[in-house]
Design an enzyme around this catalytic site. Structure first.
Site, PDB file in Angstrom:
ATOM      1  N   HIS A 159     -43.142  29.239 -16.052  1.00  7.37           N
ATOM      2  CA  HIS A 159     -42.383  28.747 -17.207  1.00  7.37           C
ATOM      3  C   HIS A 159     -43.162  28.958 -18.508  1.00  7.37           C
ATOM      4  O   HIS A 159     -42.604  28.804 -19.597  1.00  7.37           O
ATOM      5  CB  HIS A 159     -42.055  27.266 -17.021  1.00  7.37           C
ATOM      6  CG  HIS A 159     -40.763  26.848 -17.657  1.00  7.37           C
ATOM      7  ND1 HIS A 159     -40.204  27.497 -18.743  1.00  7.37           N
ATOM      8  CD2 HIS A 159     -39.907  25.829 -17.361  1.00  7.37           C
ATOM      9  CE1 HIS A 159     -39.073  26.901 -19.084  1.00  7.37           C
ATOM     10  NE2 HIS A 159     -38.871  25.899 -18.264  1.00  7.37           N
ATOM     11  N   ASP A 368     -27.573  42.332  -7.375  1.00  6.67           N
ATOM     12  CA  ASP A 368     -27.286  43.160  -6.199  1.00  6.67           C
ATOM     13  C   ASP A 368     -28.420  44.168  -6.021  1.00  6.67           C
ATOM     14  O   ASP A 368     -28.554  45.119  -6.784  1.00  6.67           O
ATOM     15  CB  ASP A 368     -25.952  43.884  -6.388  1.00  6.67           C
ATOM     16  CG  ASP A 368     -25.521  44.658  -5.148  1.00  6.67           C
ATOM     17  OD1 ASP A 368     -26.344  44.824  -4.226  1.00  6.67           O
ATOM     18  OD2 ASP A 368     -24.365  45.116  -5.116  1.00  6.67           O
TER      19      ASP A 368
END
Length: 429
Positions: A159, A368
């Site tokens: 982060h 994908d």
């Protein structure tokens, strides 16, 4: 809760396919990067087996494809292969990302049939041994292979250098490279440090949210139920709320009602919503801008006010408009730094504060790698008091809400008739 058996079968480091050029070897953090804690942004993508013809060699080939394409993607997202030198810079030294494979002695259908909030952690590279071996890595990946041939790809991204928008961009770029689509690769834009240069901070950075004895529950709001919620608001005000506004207002109303029922006298209520500032600045930043580029806007509901659904939506709208008109474009330069430092970690006594973080409309479900899109995308629960995480369902018309409240508040919240009317707790996928 199902019993999972997870066996780690390999560990390795994936380095960029070509060295980072000298002028990119030093990556400066922005002030917002500096203020974020040294934790990871977790994402898990679950892929069901497409057909019975998928073999062990196919699974092995998929892992190799992921590793090769990750190596190529790291040349563009070069800070992810570096190491945090201090709380100001990343040394982009090409030391690489951590990659491990795990075999799960369960079928993926067992997980999707009982998708509670604790299970996803098992598919992330965050076990005790991994945390010791992978200390200092900014990107960790766990490739999980289920007995049935299903796959889960668990990702932990520091982060310190990425928010949810950045992680989604990285996944899109990695997936495009892995699937060998005939499209131009996605190149990130690193401008955070030019907007908000890093500062020398004295002392520990205060946390905006606090941990506690909390419980997390997963609620799913279907498209039809959200339509009913929106219709109720529209009937009262003529305003057509967004999906996120409708769901957030209901959760806030019920959560604060649960907290107020235990307190005498009741407290004020503070709603805070994380906002992506990229497209709200002038001029707008590129959607490919990478870093921590989000800020919170807040609204205060006084203790004597009754939280009607349409009133909450109206206040949310006014708060967002005020943020976009008066605040978003100030978050740069010295003025922006002063504003951020005044607001970061500021806590109000005797106020119930609720923090909403929405990943809705980020295209995680479009990821994908070459074997189809995920059946479920999940994050992991944080034991942070009054933290509400929202994400699209697979079709993009519903919302999955992970609600974390103190145990006593949750016991009241989950008995709420309004919540039961509009949401289902932990349905199967």
């Amino acid at each position: 809760m199902i019993a999972l058996k997870v066996d780690i079968i390999s560990r390795e480091t994936i380095k960029p396919s070509s060295p980072t050029p000298p002028h990119h070897r030093k990556h400066d953090l922005s002030l917002l990067d500096q203020l974020h804690p040294s934790i990871y942004v977790p994402v898990i993508l679950f892929f069901t087996k497409e057909n019975e013809g998928v073999s062990c060699s196919d699974i092995h080939e998929r892992s190799n494809r992921l590793k090769k394409s990750l190596s190529e993607t790291l040349t563009r997202f070069y800070p992810l292969a570096g190491r945090l030198k201090d709380n100001i810079t990343v040394d982009c030294n090409d030391e690489g990302a951590y990659y491990m494979e795990a075999r799960i002695d369960n079928n993926l259908s067992e997980v999707l049939g009982h998708p509670n909030t604790e299970l996803p952690r098992s598919f992330l590279p965050n076990d005790h041994e991994t945390m010791k071996l992978a200390e200092g890595y900014l990107l960790l990946i766990q490739f999980n292979i289920f007995s049935c041939g299903g796959i889960a790809v668990g990702i932990n991204v520091s982060h310190k250098i990425m928010d949810a928008s950045s992680v989604c961009l990285f996944l899109s770029s990695w997936a495009a490279t892995a699937s060998e689509d005939c499209i131009l690769p996605i190149y990130p834009v690193f401008v955070g440090a030019t907007l908000l240069p890093p500062l020398t901070l004295s002392g520990p950075v205060p946390r905006r949210m606090v941990e506690g004895r909390c419980l997390t529950r997963r609620y799913v709001f279907t498209a039809s139920k959200i339509a009913s919620l929106k219709a109720a608001v529209r009937a009262a005000t003529g305003t057509d709320p967004t999906r996120v506004e409708a769901v957030s207002s209901l959760i806030l109303r019920c959560a604060n009602s649960a907290a107020r029922s235990k307190l005498d006298p009741p407290r004020h209520c503070m709603f805070s919503q994380s906002v992506n500032i990229r497209q709200r600045m002038f001029p707008p930043l590129s959607k490919n801008t990478v870093g921590n580029l989000a800020w919170m806007y807040s609204m205060l509901v006084k203790e004597e006010e009754v939280l009607e659904l349409h009133d909450v939506v109206d206040q949310m709208r006014k708060g967002m408009k005020g943020f976009c008109d008066r605040v978003a474009n100030k978050l740069k330069g010295e003025q922006g730094s002063s504003f951020i430092l005044r607001g970061w970690g500021k806590r109000l006594n005797d106020v119930n504060c609720y923090y909403f973080n929405s990943w809705c409309r980020f295209p995680f479900y479009e990821t994908d790698f070459g074997w189809g899109k995920p059946s479920w995308v999940s994050s992991a629960s944080y034991m942070l008091k009054n933290y509400i995480f929202l994400m699209d369902t697979k079709l993009g018309d519903g919302i999955e809400a992970w609600v974390t409240l103190e145990e006593d508040d949750m016991a009241i919240f989950e008995r709420s008739d309004e919540i039961s009317e509009f949401a289902v707790c932990n349905p199967c996928l």
